[in-house]
Design a protein around this motif. Structure first.
Motif, PDB file in Angstrom:
ATOM      1  N   ARG A   8       0.880  -1.475  -0.109  1.00 57.63           N
ATOM      2  CA  ARG A   8      -0.090   0.093  -0.252  1.00 57.63           C
ATOM      3  C   ARG A   8       0.823   1.026   0.059  1.00 57.63           C
ATOM      4  NH1 ARG A   8      -4.702   0.236   3.939  1.00 57.63           N
ATOM      5  NH2 ARG A   8      -5.656   1.251   2.368  1.00 57.63           N
ATOM      6  N   TYR A   9       0.087   2.494  -0.645  1.00 61.90           N
ATOM      7  CA  TYR A   9       0.874   3.708  -0.727  1.00 61.90           C
ATOM      8  C   TYR A   9       2.115   3.644  -1.207  1.00 61.90           C
ATOM      9  CZ  TYR A   9      -2.688   4.416   3.235  1.00 61.90           C
ATOM     10  OH  TYR A   9      -3.778   4.290   3.670  1.00 61.90           O
ATOM     11  N   VAL A  10       2.279   3.148  -2.402  1.00 57.92           N
ATOM     12  CA  VAL A  10       3.446   2.934  -3.161  1.00 57.92           C
ATOM     13  C   VAL A  10       3.646   4.185  -4.104  1.00 57.92           C
ATOM     14  CG1 VAL A  10       4.745   1.775  -5.331  1.00 57.92           C
ATOM     15  CG2 VAL A  10       3.209   0.414  -3.354  1.00 57.92           C
ATOM     16  N   ARG A  11       4.597   5.031  -4.004  1.00 59.59           N
ATOM     17  CA  ARG A  11       4.850   6.132  -4.641  1.00 59.59           C
ATOM     18  C   ARG A  11       5.036   6.106  -6.056  1.00 59.59           C
ATOM     19  NH1 ARG A  11       4.276  10.040  -6.228  1.00 59.59           N
ATOM     20  NH2 ARG A  11       5.925  11.369  -6.153  1.00 59.59           N
ATOM     21  N   GLN A  12       4.142   5.539  -7.056  1.00 56.59           N
ATOM     22  CA  GLN A  12       4.115   5.693  -8.277  1.00 56.59           C
ATOM     23  C   GLN A  12       2.581   5.438  -8.853  1.00 56.59           C
ATOM     24  OE1 GLN A  12       6.166   2.561 -10.334  1.00 56.59           O
ATOM     25  NE2 GLN A  12       6.548   3.877 -12.099  1.00 56.59           N
ATOM     26  N   SER A  13       2.383   6.075 -10.017  1.00 59.13           N
ATOM     27  CA  SER A  13       0.873   6.223 -10.275  1.00 59.13           C
ATOM     28  C   SER A  13       0.518   4.770 -10.749  1.00 59.13           C
ATOM     29  CB  SER A  13       0.891   7.131 -11.487  1.00 59.13           C
ATOM     30  OG  SER A  13       1.418   6.579 -12.920  1.00 59.13           O
ATOM     31  N   PRO A  14      -0.822   4.714 -10.370  1.00 55.64           N
ATOM     32  CA  PRO A  14      -1.533   3.426 -11.022  1.00 55.64           C
ATOM     33  C   PRO A  14      -1.334   2.827 -12.243  1.00 55.64           C
ATOM     34  CG  PRO A  14      -2.947   4.465  -9.523  1.00 55.64           C
ATOM     35  CD  PRO A  14      -1.917   5.416  -9.759  1.00 55.64           C
ATOM     36  N   ARG A  15      -1.273   3.923 -13.167  1.00 50.84           N
ATOM     37  CA  ARG A  15      -1.319   3.584 -14.345  1.00 50.84           C
ATOM     38  C   ARG A  15      -0.029   3.049 -14.951  1.00 50.84           C
ATOM     39  NH1 ARG A  15      -2.359   8.549 -18.790  1.00 50.84           N
ATOM     40  NH2 ARG A  15      -2.101   7.314 -20.869  1.00 50.84           N
ATOM     41  N   LYS A  16       0.947   3.595 -14.338  1.00 51.28           N
ATOM     42  CA  LYS A  16       2.474   3.190 -14.843  1.00 51.28           C
ATOM     43  C   LYS A  16       2.575   1.605 -14.286  1.00 51.28           C
ATOM     44  CE  LYS A  16       4.388   7.763 -15.199  1.00 51.28           C
ATOM     45  NZ  LYS A  16       5.464   8.340 -14.581  1.00 51.28           N
TER      46      LYS A  16
END
Length: 113
Positions: A8-16
């Motif tokens: 959770r809370y991964v610092r990257q956009s979900p699209r990528k």
């Protein structure tokens, strides 16, 4: 039998992250780990870590049963959007512009064939 793991809370956009996740979904765990380990994408590190955690959870869950790690497949893998970190930076003519820094929630489910 199946087990899941979440990051959770991964610092990257979900699209990528979804670009890499679509390549892994439905594959055998060994093939998926091989693909993720040698992929140059930033999201592959997070997915690899989550996939290893899911496999570990499954082996821990079924310590009595004999489970062959080669027979495991990635049954479900999806990425949901997390909260945005809202930041500001200076813009022209004394104004400010808003920056949205997205986060993601990565979920991987592993099961036996």
């Amino acid at each position: 039998m199946e087990a899941q793991a979440c990051s959770r809370y991964v610092r990257q956009s979900p699209r990528k992250i979804r670009i890499v996740m679509n390549e892994v979904r439905g594959k055998k765990v060994g093939d998926a780990l091989n693909y993720l380990h040698f992929s140059p994408k930033k999201g592959s590190d997070v997915i690899e870590k989550t996939l290893r955690s899911a496999v570990s959870n499954l082996l821990q869950k079924a310590d009595d049963a004999k489970i062959d790690p080669d027979s495991l497949i990635v049954s479900e893998a999806f990425v949901n959007g997390g909260p945005h970190m809202k930041r500001f930076r200076p813009a022209s003519m004394g104004r400010i512009s808003r920056l949205n820094k997205p986060t993601s929630h990565v979920t991987v489910v592993v099961c036996e064939e």
